[in-house]
Design an enzyme around this catalytic site. Structure first.
Site: not given
Length: 478
Positions: A285-287
């Site tokens: 998950q990048y953010g």
């Protein structure tokens, strides 16, 4: 420069969409390899994977970063390249442990030949200069890693004028242009103060395009807030792609562990957020809090998930306001300032501080007596509820007018965007453009709906004077 390169609380990465071959590879001059590791066979890669990636994988093996037991390997995936599970992997299981000597961070720069001239520079600028110098050097320790880095991504900082015209009217366009201007200004300054005066360290031309390449690599592939590291590149780990299926963060950590047959060091540890089967892609998950505009700017893709659609309302207390000083004092006492940005996401309620700040900005006339309160917190408490009909009507009008003005700036209607999104033959950048402008319009329409409904209920709301009378038991009391 922190305003140009904002580092969030979670790591940000980028899928490797393209690879460019370096035309010249030399034998790596590395330390001796542990003899036991040579007795194990390196996991073979898909022959369709570009040769630079094959060479990069062999380098990691030779250096002991990966072994035959490493549970992931580079593979061809829908995003381009990614990490594929070589066996079943449990949720939370460690899949990578990259030793500190393979991190590229400010310590790496300080220990390099350009360390002295980078003292005092913003971390991202010193790392950008380091990347450019190592890319130029044929004998660089990092050449096999740099050889698999893309020449660009689909980030909007790389778009042509024609491509940028597709996001006309969007906040993403203004953010992109502001960022490009800032990077250009930084380049001009660092060129004058660092690059040109140190020709012995930079005996090769560095153009603005080169600087943008390095900036884009850092923006899309670096990790932040891992242990004591504020910004760093981690070879191999940055092949991990993003997925909306991953709904948690914090799977990257700095831990102590074996960094070779007879060594112990800090490791960049990556744990799998999902249970994987052999052949599944390792995803992260990048953010969770990033909007689609953040994704487009940083990584060059967006999610079809409308929950990522957002629009930022920027409000300001005018210096010409008769009560400017009092209003600013109240705002600052409650963690805000002269200007305040409020990110509004599709399908979510308004940020809690938005209405109080709006009422504060609009406060005037007979309502201004509230500013005389001894306690600034007490004033904010009053602003959390409707102050007066005139005040509430004004904030509704201002927000709705601003929204209509913003909507008029787009060159397409939302119906046109939705029709385009149904097509399957759009280029990746046009898909981003259509998704972004449609998303912004949906949020603007949502904001208008909220304040239109509020306008219809102005006569039903309870205002300060009524609440005060009830408190004094003068109305509806004993």
């Amino acid at each position: 420069m922190a305003s140009v390169f904002y580092v969030p609380s979670s790591p940000f990465l980028c899928p490797l969409k393209t690879t460019k071959s370096r035309t010249k590879f030399q034998t790596l001059h590395s330390s001796q390899k542990p003899f036991l590791i040579k007795s194990l066979q390196l996991t073979e890669l898909d022959p369709k994977i570009p040769q630079p990636v094959q060479t990069f994988w062999q380098w990691l093996y030779d250096e002991g970063v990966v072994t035959a037991k490493t549970p992931v390997k580079p593979g061809i995936v829908p995003e381009g390249l990614g990490l594929i599970a070589t066996r079943d992997i449990s949720e939370g299981e460690t899949v990578l442990g990259v030793p500190r000597r393979f991190w590229i961070n400010t310590d790496t720069v300080e220990q390099s030949d350009i360390g002295n001239v980078c003292t005092g520079l913003e971390p991202w600028i010193s790392l950008a200069l380091f990347l450019l110098r190592e890319k130029w050097r044929d004998d660089s320790k990092w050449k096999y890693y740099i050889g698999v880095l893309p020449e660009c991504t689909d980030s909007t900082i790389y778009w042509s004028e024609e491509e940028l015209s597709e996001i006309q009217g969007t906040q993403l366009l203004s953010t992109t242009m502001s960022m490009k201007d800032s990077v250009q200004n930084e380049f001009q300054e660092v060129e004058e103060e660092v690059i040109l005066p140190n020709k012995q360290l930079f005996p090769f031309p560095i153009t603005l395009d080169d600087f943008f390449w390095a900036f884009g690599i850092l923006r899309s592939r670096s990790f932040s807030c891992i242990g004591n590291q504020n910004l760093m590149l981690v070879p191999l780990a940055d092949l991990a792609n993003h997925s909306a299926k991953v709904t948690t963060e914090g799977h990257a950590n700095e831990v102590g562990g074996p960094a070779g047959l007879f060594s112990w060091d800090l490791l960049f540890s990556f744990r799998s957020p999902l249970k994987l089967k052999t052949g599944d892609q390792f995803l992260v998950q990048y953010g969770l809090n990033k909007s689609n505009a953040d994704m487009a700017l940083g990584y060059g893709f967006i999610e079809p998930n409308s929950a990522r659609d957002a629009y930022t309302l920027t409000l300001e207390i005018s210096e010409s306001d008769d009560f400017y000083g009092d209003k600013l004092d109240i705002a600052e006492s409650n963690g805000l300032g002269k200007t305040a940005d409020f990110d509004i996401k599709f399908g979510q309620s308004l940020p809690p501080a938005l209405l109080p700040y709006l009422r504060l900005v609009a406060l005037g006339g007979t309502d201004a007596f509230l500013l005389e309160s001894i306690s600034r917190n007490a004033v904010w408490g009053h602003l959390e509820l409707p102050v007066s009909r005139a005040n509430e009507e004004l904030i509704c009008k201002v927000v709705r007018d601003a929204g209509k003005s913003a909507l008029s700036g787009y060159h397409t209607a939302i119906e046109e965007d939705e029709k385009l999104m149904e097509e399957r033959n759009l280029s990746s950048r046009l898909q981003i453009a259509v998704g972004i402008r449609a998303g912004e319009k949906k949020v603007l329409q949502q904001i208008d709906d909220i304040f239109r409904e509020r306008e219809l209920k102005l006569d039903e709301l309870e205002y300060y004077q009524e609440r005060r009378c009830k408190d004094l038991a003068l109305v509806g009391g004993q």
